[in-house]
Enzyme design. Structure first.
Site, PDB file in Angstrom:
ATOM      1  N   ILE A   1       4.462  -8.348   9.058  1.00  0.00           N
ATOM      2  CA  ILE A   1       4.100  -7.325   8.066  1.00  0.00           C
ATOM      3  C   ILE A   1       3.431  -7.991   6.872  1.00  0.00           C
ATOM      4  O   ILE A   1       4.015  -8.881   6.232  1.00  0.00           O
ATOM      5  CB  ILE A   1       5.343  -6.562   7.571  1.00  0.00           C
TER       6      ILE A   1
ATOM      7  N   ASP B   1      -1.547 -15.501   0.576  1.00  0.00           N
ATOM      8  CA  ASP B   1      -2.577 -14.651  -0.024  1.00  0.00           C
ATOM      9  C   ASP B   1      -3.581 -14.356   1.082  1.00  0.00           C
ATOM     10  O   ASP B   1      -4.340 -15.239   1.493  1.00  0.00           O
ATOM     11  CB  ASP B   1      -3.236 -15.392  -1.199  1.00  0.00           C
TER      12      ASP B   1
ATOM     13  N   ASN C   1      -0.616  -4.009   6.178  1.00  0.00           N
ATOM     14  CA  ASN C   1      -0.238  -3.073   5.120  1.00  0.00           C
ATOM     15  C   ASN C   1      -0.703  -3.509   3.730  1.00  0.00           C
ATOM     16  O   ASN C   1      -0.957  -2.657   2.874  1.00  0.00           O
ATOM     17  CB  ASN C   1       1.298  -2.917   5.135  1.00  0.00           C
TER      18      ASN C   1
ATOM     19  N   TYR D   1     -12.118   1.249  -3.737  1.00  0.00           N
ATOM     20  CA  TYR D   1     -10.877   1.457  -2.965  1.00  0.00           C
ATOM     21  C   TYR D   1     -11.158   2.381  -1.778  1.00  0.00           C
ATOM     22  O   TYR D   1     -10.791   2.072  -0.635  1.00  0.00           O
ATOM     23  CB  TYR D   1      -9.788   2.047  -3.873  1.00  0.00           C
TER      24      TYR D   1
ATOM     25  N   LYS E   1     -11.022   1.633   2.357  1.00  0.00           N
ATOM     26  CA  LYS E   1     -10.162   2.396   3.273  1.00  0.00           C
ATOM     27  C   LYS E   1     -10.997   3.116   4.337  1.00  0.00           C
ATOM     28  O   LYS E   1     -10.542   3.294   5.466  1.00  0.00           O
ATOM     29  CB  LYS E   1      -9.286   3.364   2.468  1.00  0.00           C
TER      30      LYS E   1
ATOM     31  N   VAL F   1       2.009   8.069  -2.290  1.00  0.00           N
ATOM     32  CA  VAL F   1       3.343   7.495  -2.053  1.00  0.00           C
ATOM     33  C   VAL F   1       3.801   6.820  -3.335  1.00  0.00           C
ATOM     34  O   VAL F   1       3.025   6.064  -3.949  1.00  0.00           O
ATOM     35  CB  VAL F   1       3.309   6.429  -0.928  1.00  0.00           C
TER      36      VAL F   1
HETATM   37  P1  NAP Z   1       2.573  -1.820  -3.391  1.00  0.00           P
HETATM   38  O1  NAP Z   1       4.006  -1.460  -3.581  1.00  0.00           O
HETATM   39  O2  NAP Z   1       1.788  -2.249  -4.590  1.00  0.00           O
HETATM   40  O3  NAP Z   1       2.479  -2.913  -2.247  1.00  0.00           O
HETATM   41  C1  NAP Z   1       1.311  -3.654  -2.016  1.00  0.00           C
HETATM   42  C2  NAP Z   1       1.692  -4.892  -1.220  1.00  0.00           C
HETATM   43  O4  NAP Z   1       0.495  -5.620  -0.929  1.00  0.00           O
HETATM   44  C3  NAP Z   1       2.614  -5.811  -2.004  1.00  0.00           C
HETATM   45  O5  NAP Z   1       3.645  -6.232  -1.152  1.00  0.00           O
HETATM   46  C4  NAP Z   1       1.728  -6.972  -2.382  1.00  0.00           C
HETATM   47  O6  NAP Z   1       2.488  -8.173  -2.405  1.00  0.00           O
HETATM   48  C5  NAP Z   1       0.755  -6.995  -1.200  1.00  0.00           C
HETATM   49  N1  NAP Z   1      -0.485  -7.709  -1.520  1.00  0.00           N
HETATM   50  C6  NAP Z   1      -1.413  -7.379  -2.454  1.00  0.00           C
HETATM   51  N2  NAP Z   1      -2.379  -8.308  -2.489  1.00  0.00           N
HETATM   52  C7  NAP Z   1      -2.067  -9.245  -1.536  1.00  0.00           C
HETATM   53  C8  NAP Z   1      -2.665 -10.441  -1.092  1.00  0.00           C
HETATM   54  N3  NAP Z   1      -3.810 -10.900  -1.625  1.00  0.00           N
HETATM   55  N4  NAP Z   1      -2.057 -11.143  -0.117  1.00  0.00           N
HETATM   56  C9  NAP Z   1      -0.905 -10.709   0.411  1.00  0.00           C
HETATM   57  N5  NAP Z   1      -0.274  -9.576   0.052  1.00  0.00           N
HETATM   58  C10 NAP Z   1      -0.858  -8.856  -0.924  1.00  0.00           C
HETATM   59  O7  NAP Z   1       1.761  -0.593  -2.790  1.00  0.00           O
HETATM   60  P2  NAP Z   1       1.966   0.294  -1.469  1.00  0.00           P
HETATM   61  O8  NAP Z   1       1.694   1.673  -1.868  1.00  0.00           O
HETATM   62  O9  NAP Z   1       3.216  -0.050  -0.759  1.00  0.00           O
HETATM   63  O10 NAP Z   1       0.702  -0.196  -0.637  1.00  0.00           O
HETATM   64  C11 NAP Z   1       0.769  -0.579   0.725  1.00  0.00           C
HETATM   65  C12 NAP Z   1      -0.462  -0.075   1.436  1.00  0.00           C
HETATM   66  O11 NAP Z   1      -0.446   1.351   1.448  1.00  0.00           O
HETATM   67  C13 NAP Z   1      -1.780  -0.467   0.776  1.00  0.00           C
HETATM   68  O12 NAP Z   1      -2.706  -0.844   1.773  1.00  0.00           O
HETATM   69  C14 NAP Z   1      -2.224   0.807   0.089  1.00  0.00           C
HETATM   70  O13 NAP Z   1      -3.624   0.870  -0.060  1.00  0.00           O
HETATM   71  C15 NAP Z   1      -1.707   1.826   1.076  1.00  0.00           C
HETATM   72  N6  NAP Z   1      -1.585   3.180   0.530  1.00  0.00           N
HETATM   73  C16 NAP Z   1      -0.776   3.438  -0.525  1.00  0.00           C
HETATM   74  C17 NAP Z   1      -0.721   4.737  -1.043  1.00  0.00           C
HETATM   75  C18 NAP Z   1       0.135   5.089  -2.224  1.00  0.00           C
HETATM   76  O14 NAP Z   1      -0.023   6.189  -2.777  1.00  0.00           O
HETATM   77  N7  NAP Z   1       1.053   4.244  -2.655  1.00  0.00           N
HETATM   78  C19 NAP Z   1      -1.475   5.750  -0.455  1.00  0.00           C
HETATM   79  C20 NAP Z   1      -2.280   5.447   0.630  1.00  0.00           C
HETATM   80  C21 NAP Z   1      -2.324   4.169   1.122  1.00  0.00           C
HETATM   81  P3  NAP Z   1       2.295  -9.377  -3.455  1.00  0.00           P
HETATM   82  O15 NAP Z   1       1.867  -8.783  -4.757  1.00  0.00           O
HETATM   83  O16 NAP Z   1       3.659  -9.985  -3.494  1.00  0.00           O
HETATM   84  O17 NAP Z   1       1.279 -10.254  -2.812  1.00  0.00           O
END
Ligand code: NAP
Length: 260
Positions: free
Chosen positions: A12, A65, A92, A158, A162, A191
Protein backbone atom coordinates in the site's frame (compact mmCIF):
# COMPACT_ATOMS: atom_id res chain seq x y z
CA UNK A 1 -14.99 -18.78 -4.58
CA UNK A 2 -14.36 -15.50 -2.81
CA UNK A 3 -10.64 -14.71 -2.72
CA UNK A 4 -9.23 -15.24 0.76
CA UNK A 5 -6.64 -12.73 1.94
CA UNK A 6 -5.02 -15.03 4.53
CA UNK A 7 -1.26 -14.80 4.11
CA UNK A 8 -1.50 -12.59 1.00
CA UNK A 9 0.98 -9.74 0.67
CA UNK A 10 -0.58 -6.34 0.07
CA UNK A 11 1.62 -3.35 -0.85
CA UNK A 12 0.00 0.00 0.00
CA UNK A 13 1.41 3.40 -0.96
CA UNK A 14 0.45 6.29 1.30
CA UNK A 15 -0.29 3.99 4.23
CA UNK A 16 0.65 6.62 6.82
CA UNK A 17 -2.78 8.29 6.90
CA UNK A 18 -6.31 8.48 5.55
CA UNK A 19 -7.45 5.94 2.97
CA UNK A 20 -4.11 4.11 2.85
CA UNK A 21 -4.03 3.63 6.61
CA UNK A 22 -7.64 2.40 6.56
CA UNK A 23 -6.76 -0.04 3.76
CA UNK A 24 -3.84 -1.37 5.82
CA UNK A 25 -6.14 -1.98 8.80
CA UNK A 26 -8.89 -3.56 6.67
CA UNK A 27 -6.50 -5.87 4.82
CA UNK A 28 -4.72 -6.87 8.04
CA UNK A 29 -8.10 -7.60 9.66
CA UNK A 30 -8.85 -9.85 6.67
CA UNK A 31 -5.66 -11.84 7.24
CA UNK A 32 -3.19 -10.19 4.85
CA UNK A 33 0.38 -9.12 5.60
CA UNK A 34 1.07 -5.54 4.64
CA UNK A 35 3.95 -3.60 3.11
CA UNK A 36 3.26 -0.01 4.10
CA UNK A 37 5.02 2.73 2.14
CA UNK A 38 5.06 6.48 2.82
CA UNK A 39 7.51 9.26 3.66
CA UNK A 40 6.56 9.60 7.37
CA UNK A 41 8.15 6.54 8.90
CA UNK A 42 7.10 7.38 12.47
CA UNK A 43 3.43 7.17 11.42
CA UNK A 44 4.09 3.82 9.76
CA UNK A 45 5.82 2.51 12.89
CA UNK A 46 2.79 3.41 15.03
CA UNK A 47 0.45 1.75 12.55
CA UNK A 48 2.65 -1.35 12.50
CA UNK A 49 2.40 -1.65 16.30
CA UNK A 50 -1.39 -1.26 16.14
CA UNK A 51 -1.76 -3.86 13.38
CA UNK A 52 0.42 -6.34 15.22
CA UNK A 53 -1.55 -5.82 18.46
CA UNK A 54 -5.03 -5.91 16.92
CA UNK A 55 -4.70 -8.44 14.11
CA UNK A 56 -1.38 -10.27 14.64
CA UNK A 57 -0.64 -9.53 10.98
CA UNK A 58 2.92 -8.99 9.81
CA UNK A 59 3.93 -5.62 8.40
CA UNK A 60 6.94 -4.16 6.66
CA UNK A 61 7.32 -0.39 6.85
CA UNK A 62 9.07 1.30 3.93
CA UNK A 63 10.05 4.93 4.18
CA UNK A 64 9.66 5.81 0.53
CA UNK A 65 9.07 8.88 -1.60
CA UNK A 66 7.32 7.50 -4.68
CA UNK A 67 8.24 10.55 -6.75
CA UNK A 68 11.82 9.25 -6.87
CA UNK A 69 12.00 6.46 -9.49
CA UNK A 70 15.45 5.31 -8.33
CA UNK A 71 14.31 5.09 -4.70
CA UNK A 72 11.22 3.15 -5.77
CA UNK A 73 13.16 0.62 -7.78
CA UNK A 74 15.82 0.27 -5.05
CA UNK A 75 13.08 -0.29 -2.45
CA UNK A 76 11.62 -3.12 -4.52
CA UNK A 77 15.04 -4.62 -5.22
CA UNK A 78 15.80 -4.57 -1.48
CA UNK A 79 12.58 -6.28 -0.37
CA UNK A 80 13.36 -9.26 1.86
CA UNK A 81 12.68 -12.51 -0.01
CA UNK A 82 9.63 -13.34 2.11
CA UNK A 83 8.05 -9.99 1.15
CA UNK A 84 8.87 -10.01 -2.56
CA UNK A 85 5.87 -12.01 -3.74
CA UNK A 86 3.31 -9.19 -3.78
CA UNK A 87 -0.28 -10.28 -4.43
CA UNK A 88 -2.07 -6.93 -4.32
CA UNK A 89 -0.84 -3.39 -4.96
CA UNK A 90 -2.95 -0.51 -3.69
CA UNK A 91 -1.75 2.62 -5.50
CA UNK A 92 -3.17 5.13 -3.04
CA UNK A 93 -0.56 7.83 -2.30
CA UNK A 94 -1.65 11.19 -3.65
CA UNK A 95 -1.70 14.90 -2.96
CA UNK A 96 -3.86 17.89 -3.84
CA UNK A 97 -1.78 20.96 -3.15
CA UNK A 98 -3.94 23.93 -3.99
CA UNK A 99 -7.42 25.18 -4.80
CA UNK A 100 -5.93 28.14 -6.72
CA UNK A 101 -6.43 28.72 -10.41
CA UNK A 102 -3.55 27.67 -12.66
CA UNK A 103 -2.09 31.16 -13.00
CA UNK A 104 -1.61 31.23 -9.21
CA UNK A 105 -0.33 27.67 -8.89
CA UNK A 106 3.42 27.26 -8.36
CA UNK A 107 5.55 25.11 -10.64
CA UNK A 108 6.72 23.26 -7.53
CA UNK A 109 3.16 22.29 -6.61
CA UNK A 110 2.43 21.32 -10.22
CA UNK A 111 5.47 19.03 -10.31
CA UNK A 112 4.73 17.51 -6.92
CA UNK A 113 1.13 16.64 -7.84
CA UNK A 114 2.06 15.13 -11.20
CA UNK A 115 5.10 13.33 -9.80
CA UNK A 116 3.16 11.85 -6.88
CA UNK A 117 -0.31 11.14 -8.26
CA UNK A 118 0.70 9.96 -11.71
CA UNK A 119 4.43 9.33 -12.14
CA UNK A 120 4.87 7.75 -8.70
CA UNK A 121 1.89 5.49 -9.28
CA UNK A 122 3.42 4.40 -12.58
CA UNK A 123 6.89 3.78 -11.07
CA UNK A 124 5.43 1.56 -8.35
CA UNK A 125 3.21 -0.30 -10.80
CA UNK A 126 6.18 -0.97 -13.10
CA UNK A 127 8.14 -2.45 -10.20
CA UNK A 128 5.36 -4.74 -9.07
CA UNK A 129 4.39 -6.08 -12.50
CA UNK A 130 7.31 -8.44 -13.35
CA UNK A 131 6.68 -10.69 -10.35
CA UNK A 132 2.91 -10.62 -10.88
CA UNK A 133 3.39 -11.54 -14.55
CA UNK A 134 5.85 -14.33 -13.66
CA UNK A 135 3.33 -16.00 -11.38
CA UNK A 136 0.35 -14.93 -13.53
CA UNK A 137 -1.48 -13.62 -10.49
CA UNK A 138 -1.98 -10.19 -8.98
CA UNK A 139 -4.38 -7.32 -8.48
CA UNK A 140 -3.61 -3.62 -8.88
CA UNK A 141 -5.96 -1.11 -7.30
CA UNK A 142 -5.61 2.48 -8.48
CA UNK A 143 -7.16 5.15 -6.27
CA UNK A 144 -8.31 7.94 -8.57
CA UNK A 145 -10.95 10.52 -7.73
CA UNK A 146 -14.27 11.85 -8.92
CA UNK A 147 -12.09 14.87 -9.78
CA UNK A 148 -10.71 12.76 -12.63
CA UNK A 149 -14.19 12.36 -14.09
CA UNK A 150 -15.56 15.85 -13.40
CA UNK A 151 -12.87 18.54 -13.28
CA UNK A 152 -13.44 21.76 -11.34
CA UNK A 153 -11.97 25.26 -11.23
CA UNK A 154 -8.98 25.40 -8.93
CA UNK A 155 -8.19 21.75 -9.58
CA UNK A 156 -6.62 21.81 -13.02
CA UNK A 157 -3.51 19.82 -12.11
CA UNK A 158 -5.06 17.54 -9.48
CA UNK A 159 -8.00 16.75 -11.81
CA UNK A 160 -5.62 16.17 -14.73
CA UNK A 161 -3.56 13.67 -12.72
CA UNK A 162 -6.70 11.81 -11.69
CA UNK A 163 -8.07 11.81 -15.25
CA UNK A 164 -4.74 10.38 -16.40
CA UNK A 165 -5.18 7.53 -13.91
CA UNK A 166 -8.43 6.60 -15.69
CA UNK A 167 -6.58 6.29 -19.01
CA UNK A 168 -3.61 4.53 -17.38
CA UNK A 169 -5.83 1.97 -15.63
CA UNK A 170 -7.77 1.28 -18.79
CA UNK A 171 -4.69 0.87 -20.98
CA UNK A 172 -3.01 -1.33 -18.36
CA UNK A 173 -6.06 -3.60 -18.30
CA UNK A 174 -5.72 -3.90 -22.07
CA UNK A 175 -1.97 -4.62 -21.78
CA UNK A 176 -2.80 -7.41 -19.34
CA UNK A 177 -5.67 -9.01 -21.24
CA UNK A 178 -5.01 -12.72 -21.52
CA UNK A 179 -3.25 -12.87 -18.17
CA UNK A 180 -4.92 -13.51 -14.80
CA UNK A 181 -3.91 -10.08 -13.50
CA UNK A 182 -6.63 -7.63 -12.51
CA UNK A 183 -6.75 -3.83 -12.46
CA UNK A 184 -9.43 -1.90 -10.59
CA UNK A 185 -9.90 1.85 -10.55
CA UNK A 186 -11.72 3.44 -7.61
CA UNK A 187 -12.92 7.03 -7.66
CA UNK A 188 -13.83 8.41 -4.24
CA UNK A 189 -15.80 11.59 -3.74
CA UNK A 190 -15.21 13.67 -0.63
CA UNK A 191 -13.46 11.70 2.14
CA UNK A 192 -12.50 13.21 5.48
CA UNK A 193 -8.72 12.69 5.67
CA UNK A 194 -5.54 14.76 5.84
CA UNK A 195 -5.95 15.60 2.12
CA UNK A 196 -7.49 19.02 2.83
CA UNK A 197 -5.04 20.08 5.53
CA UNK A 198 -2.23 19.21 3.12
CA UNK A 199 -4.05 20.99 0.28
CA UNK A 200 -4.40 24.19 2.33
CA UNK A 201 -0.86 23.89 3.69
CA UNK A 202 -1.81 23.61 7.33
CA UNK A 203 -4.70 26.13 7.34
CA UNK A 204 -7.05 24.22 9.65
CA UNK A 205 -9.99 26.60 9.16
CA UNK A 206 -9.93 26.15 5.38
CA UNK A 207 -9.59 22.38 5.76
CA UNK A 208 -12.48 22.22 8.25
CA UNK A 209 -14.68 24.27 5.91
CA UNK A 210 -14.45 21.49 3.29
CA UNK A 211 -16.30 19.11 5.62
CA UNK A 212 -18.49 21.67 7.42
CA UNK A 213 -22.22 20.96 7.77
CA UNK A 214 -22.09 17.88 5.60
CA UNK A 215 -21.35 14.18 6.01
CA UNK A 216 -18.27 13.20 4.02
CA UNK A 217 -17.15 9.64 3.45
CA UNK A 218 -14.73 8.20 5.98
CA UNK A 219 -11.48 6.52 4.98
CA UNK A 220 -12.90 3.19 6.11
CA UNK A 221 -15.69 3.48 3.51
CA UNK A 222 -13.09 3.43 0.73
CA UNK A 223 -11.08 0.71 2.46
CA UNK A 224 -14.22 -1.47 2.49
CA UNK A 225 -14.69 -0.77 -1.23
CA UNK A 226 -11.09 -1.85 -1.88
CA UNK A 227 -11.64 -4.95 0.23
CA UNK A 228 -14.71 -5.82 -1.86
CA UNK A 229 -12.68 -5.55 -5.09
CA UNK A 230 -9.77 -7.67 -3.87
CA UNK A 231 -11.91 -10.44 -2.42
CA UNK A 232 -13.93 -11.21 -5.57
CA UNK A 233 -13.38 -14.61 -7.20
CA UNK A 234 -10.41 -14.81 -9.58
CA UNK A 235 -12.58 -14.54 -12.71
CA UNK A 236 -14.20 -11.27 -11.54
CA UNK A 237 -12.53 -7.91 -12.09
CA UNK A 238 -14.31 -4.90 -10.60
CA UNK A 239 -13.15 -2.49 -13.24
CA UNK A 240 -14.49 0.83 -11.98
CA UNK A 241 -16.20 2.03 -8.83
CA UNK A 242 -17.26 5.58 -8.00
CA UNK A 243 -18.21 6.27 -4.38
CA UNK A 244 -19.80 9.50 -3.20
CA UNK A 245 -21.16 10.42 0.19
CA UNK A 246 -24.94 10.68 0.08
CA UNK A 247 -24.57 14.44 0.47
CA UNK A 248 -22.47 14.88 -2.70
CA UNK A 249 -23.35 14.37 -6.36
CA UNK A 250 -20.25 15.80 -8.08
CA UNK A 251 -16.98 17.24 -6.77
CA UNK A 252 -18.43 20.74 -6.55
CA UNK A 253 -22.05 19.94 -5.67
CA UNK A 254 -22.37 19.19 -1.97
CA UNK A 255 -25.46 19.47 0.21
CA UNK A 256 -24.72 21.40 3.40
CA UNK A 257 -27.11 21.65 6.35
CA UNK A 258 -28.44 25.15 6.95
CA UNK A 259 -26.98 26.06 10.35
CA UNK A 260 -28.88 29.37 10.78
P1 NAP B 1 -4.06 11.75 3.06
O1 NAP B 1 -4.64 11.38 4.38
O2 NAP B 1 -3.39 13.08 2.93
O3 NAP B 1 -3.08 10.59 2.59
C1 NAP B 1 -2.18 10.76 1.53
C2 NAP B 1 -1.10 9.69 1.66
O4 NAP B 1 -0.22 9.82 0.54
C3 NAP B 1 -0.28 9.86 2.92
O5 NAP B 1 -0.12 8.60 3.52
C4 NAP B 1 1.04 10.39 2.43
O6 NAP B 1 2.10 9.90 3.25
C5 NAP B 1 1.12 9.74 1.04
N1 NAP B 1 2.05 10.43 0.16
C6 NAP B 1 1.97 11.71 -0.30
N2 NAP B 1 3.05 12.00 -1.04
C7 NAP B 1 3.83 10.87 -1.08
C8 NAP B 1 5.06 10.53 -1.68
N3 NAP B 1 5.75 11.42 -2.41
N4 NAP B 1 5.55 9.29 -1.48
C9 NAP B 1 4.89 8.41 -0.74
N5 NAP B 1 3.70 8.64 -0.14
C10 NAP B 1 3.19 9.87 -0.31
O7 NAP B 1 -5.18 11.75 1.94
P2 NAP B 1 -6.22 10.62 1.44
O8 NAP B 1 -7.48 11.31 1.22
O9 NAP B 1 -6.15 9.41 2.28
O10 NAP B 1 -5.60 10.33 0.00
C11 NAP B 1 -5.37 9.03 -0.49
C12 NAP B 1 -5.72 8.99 -1.96
O11 NAP B 1 -7.12 9.19 -2.11
C13 NAP B 1 -5.05 10.07 -2.80
O12 NAP B 1 -4.62 9.51 -4.02
C14 NAP B 1 -6.16 11.07 -3.04
O13 NAP B 1 -5.98 11.80 -4.23
C15 NAP B 1 -7.34 10.13 -3.12
N6 NAP B 1 -8.64 10.78 -2.92
C16 NAP B 1 -8.93 11.43 -1.76
C17 NAP B 1 -10.17 12.07 -1.63
C18 NAP B 1 -10.54 12.82 -0.39
O14 NAP B 1 -11.54 13.56 -0.41
N7 NAP B 1 -9.83 12.69 0.71
C19 NAP B 1 -11.09 12.02 -2.67
C20 NAP B 1 -10.76 11.34 -3.83
C21 NAP B 1 -9.54 10.72 -3.95
P3 NAP B 1 3.41 10.73 3.67
O15 NAP B 1 3.02 12.17 3.79
O16 NAP B 1 3.78 10.09 4.97
O17 NAP B 1 4.38 10.44 2.58
Amino acid sequence: MVTNLNGKIVFITGASSGIGEACALACAAAGANIIMAARRSEKLQKLAVRIQAEFKAQTLSLQLDITDPVAVSEAFAALPHEWSNIDILINNAGVALTKDHLNETSITDIHTMINTNLNGLIYVTKCVLPNMLDKNNGHIINIGSTAGHIPYAGGSIYCATKAAIIAFSDALKKDLLGTALRVSHISPGMVKTELSIVRFKGDQAKADAVYANTDPLLAVDIAETVLFCITRPAHVNISEITVYPTTQVSPAIVHRRNMS
